[in-house]
Design an enzyme around this catalytic site. Structure first.
Site, short mmCIF file in Angstrom:
data_model
loop_
_atom_site.label_atom_id
_atom_site.label_comp_id
_atom_site.label_asym_id
_atom_site.label_seq_id
_atom_site.Cartn_x
_atom_site.Cartn_y
_atom_site.Cartn_z
CG ASP A 101 -0.69 -0.78 4.56
OD1 ASP A 101 0.42 -0.24 4.61
OD2 ASP A 101 -1.72 -0.28 5.05
N GLY A 129 1.69 -4.89 -0.17
CA GLY A 129 2.90 -5.70 -0.35
C GLY A 129 3.67 -5.26 -1.59
CE LYS A 130 2.36 0.58 -2.38
NZ LYS A 130 1.33 0.27 -1.40
N GLY A 170 5.44 2.36 4.36
CA GLY A 170 6.27 1.38 5.05
C GLY A 170 6.34 0.12 4.22
CG HIS A 171 7.92 -0.27 0.84
ND1 HIS A 171 6.61 -0.33 0.44
CD2 HIS A 171 8.45 0.79 0.19
CE1 HIS A 171 6.37 0.65 -0.41
NE2 HIS A 171 7.46 1.35 -0.57
NE ARG A 195 2.92 29.24 -5.62
CZ ARG A 195 2.06 30.05 -6.18
NH1 ARG A 195 2.35 30.60 -7.33
NH2 ARG A 195 0.92 30.31 -5.60
CD GLN A 231 1.55 6.94 0.72
OE1 GLN A 231 1.86 7.67 -0.21
NE2 GLN A 231 2.41 6.64 1.68
CG ASP A 275 -0.19 -16.73 2.83
OD1 ASP A 275 -0.13 -15.81 1.98
OD2 ASP A 275 0.21 -16.60 4.00
P1 IMP Z 1 -1.19 10.78 5.49
O1 IMP Z 1 -0.67 10.22 4.21
O2 IMP Z 1 -0.29 10.55 6.66
O3 IMP Z 1 -1.61 12.21 5.37
O4 IMP Z 1 -2.54 9.98 5.83
C1 IMP Z 1 -3.71 10.08 5.03
C2 IMP Z 1 -4.42 8.74 4.93
O5 IMP Z 1 -3.61 7.85 4.16
C3 IMP Z 1 -4.66 8.04 6.26
O6 IMP Z 1 -5.86 7.32 6.20
C4 IMP Z 1 -3.50 7.06 6.36
O7 IMP Z 1 -3.79 5.95 7.17
C5 IMP Z 1 -3.35 6.66 4.90
N1 IMP Z 1 -2.00 6.21 4.56
C6 IMP Z 1 -0.91 6.97 4.37
N2 IMP Z 1 0.16 6.22 4.05
C7 IMP Z 1 -0.27 4.95 4.02
C8 IMP Z 1 0.36 3.72 3.71
O8 IMP Z 1 1.55 3.61 3.37
N3 IMP Z 1 -0.43 2.60 3.81
C9 IMP Z 1 -1.75 2.67 4.12
N4 IMP Z 1 -2.38 3.80 4.39
C10 IMP Z 1 -1.65 4.94 4.34
#
Ligand code: IMP
Length: 449
Positions: A13, A15-16, A40-41, A142, A246, A355
């Site tokens: 998160d 801000g990529k 989520g972007h 697999r 991530q 900011d």
């Molecule tokens: P999973 O990827 O859904 O299996 O979650 C594993 C861990 O990665 C958890 O702590 C999630 O909150 C974290 N996580 C997965 N995707 C994101 C992301 O896009 N941003 C921040 N944390 C993430």
């Protein structure tokens, strides 16, 4: 910049999406190489907000190839929803290409993810419950279903049948355990109704096959040999951006295991997840917030549970794009950032949301940890027990009160903000090239010309 990877330098998160969107202007293809719709972007374009979970951030450029690489796990229902939503808003989807080798998140993966979390109870990881872990597990076993399988009903049915059987058994066992648990604790005491006692209609072989054949028909125009596509673009001397999801500290191998995701979000994984060679990577950009956040469980040494943490949460709107969860907030952790710099061999840094720090009298950055036994640790400890009990030691830097949202030039930043950035860059040994000062696309300051 023929091959450029963008990675998260913290816990996600950062801000990529916005950084990718800006750098994509000079690129010819944008490729996602790992993760799924756990990401989520958010991109703000001309005052319009776009949220993506699977589709690479470059989709808003009509002239660039936008690729979902083989390392991604994709939920076809979610992907089609995203495609339809963007089409409705007038976005041209013809340039979206999906690797035939990417794995599919099936309904049973989502159920298993939730069931696994419920079973872990207080020890749960806080996953996004999108089926990411179980899907990657099937890939390694697999037993996975790939995008190309959608194009052959016979193969698809056979593969689903093989994959489904152990899932039904696992879900049945979890269901029995849950019933027992419910009985012991009294009716209604188990908060999450993840596992139903009745057979789940989503797990019917026939229904699932039919549904996925339909998905295949709709996705077919986008399915391609995306590794070849990347090769062709790079071979022509053009630029490919590999967009990480991530972040480094959520990396399956190098992150805070087991509180990590099930893929490798670090730069090296771009080669495997997109099907290119290591020498195709010329630059690695790390993206970090000016402070730190984390969603889900796991160690977070600089976490703040006070008014400063609330300031970051509220001013930074730190709520998950995917799950809406409140993010945990804390000071910038330079021990962790330096670790991320090393793992990714970063060449540039983008610091976002500077900011948000305005209005804080003093800024703190963690420069080392102290272990429970009192030892000073300059680098990120490899042993989880040490990390879990480590406390950060801070350097204090002067804060700033000016609103940065209108700043567009380095000279317009208050001296305290510049010193803060200089301190970070010097500490980790990587130049900061871009600074975010607000959510909109143009709310950035480029540094160093
Ligand atoms: P999973 O990827 O859904 O299996 O979650 C594993 C861990 O990665 C958890 O702590 C999630 O909150 C974290 N996580 C997965 N995707 C994101 C992301 O896009 N941003 C921040 N944390 C993430």
């Amino acid at each position: 910049m023929p091959g450029l990877v963008i990675v998260g330098a913290q816990w996600g998160d950062e801000g990529k999406g916005k950084v990718t969107d800006l750098l994509a202007e000079r690129a010819d293809a944008i490729v996602r190489f790992q993760g799924g719709n756990n990401a989520g972007h958010t991109i703000v374009r001309d005052g319009e907000e776009f949220k993506f979970h699977l589709i690479p951030s470059g989709i808003l450029y009509p002239d660039k190839a936008c690729v979902i690489g083989n390392g991604v796990v994709l939920d076809p229902r979610i992907l089609l929803g995203e495609i339809d939503g963007l089409r409705r808003r007038g976005v041209d989807m013809n340039n979206l290409k999906i690797s035939a080798n990417a794995h599919l998140i099936m309904p049973y993966h989502v159920l298993l993810d939730t069931a696994g979390e419920v079973k872990l109870g207080k020890l749960s990881l806080g996953t996004t419950r999108r089926g990411i872990g179980p899907c990657y597990a099937d890939k390694a076993l697999r037993l996975g279903i790939r995008v190309q399988d959608l194009l052959d009903e016979k193969i698809l049915r056979a593969k689903i049948r093989t994959a489904l059987e152990p899932k039904q058994q696992a879900l049945r066992e979890l269901s029995v355990q849950r019933r027992k648990l419910r009985k012991e604790a009294g009716e209604g005491s188990v908060a999450e109704g993840a596992i139903e006692d009745a057979p789940d209609p989503r797990l019917d072989l026939h229904t699932m096959t039919e549904e996925h054949v339909n998905y295949g028909h709709r996705l077919e125009p986008h399915i391609a040999d995306t590794s070849r596509l990347c090769w062709d673009v790079l071979d022509a001397g053009k630029t490919v951006i590999f967009e990480g999801a991530q972040a480094t500290l959520l990396d399956l191998d190098h992150g805070t295991y087991p509180f990590v995701t099930s893929s490798n979000p670090i730069a090296g994984a771009a080669t495997v997840g997109a099907g290119v060679g290591p020498t195709d990577i010329d630059e690695v950009w790390g993206v970090a917030k000016a402070y730190a956040t984390r969603v889900g469980a796991g160690p977070f040494p600089t976490e703040l549970e006070d008014a400063t943490g609330r300031h970051m949460l509220e001013k930074g709107h730190e709520y998950g794009t995917t799950t809406g969860r409140e993010r945990r907030c804390g000071w910038m952790d330079l021990v962790a950032l330096r670790y991320a710099v090393r793992l990714n061999r970063m060449s540039s840094l983008a610091i976002t949301k500077l900011d948000v720090l305005s209005g804080l009298d003093t800024l703190r950055v963690a420069v080392r940890y102290r272990s429970r036994e009192g030892a000073l640790l300059d680098s990120f400890p490899y042993h989880q027990s040490i990390l879990h009990s480590a406390t950060p030691e801070y350097e204090e830097l002067p804060g700033f009160s000016a609103d940065l949202q209108e700043c567009r030039d380095e000279d317009e930043l208050p001296p305290e903000a510049r010193s803060y950035l200089d301190y970070i860059a010097e500490f980790v040994g990587v130049p900061i090239r871009l600074v975010g000062v607000g959510p909109a696309r143009d709310q950035v300051v480029w540094l160093g010309g």
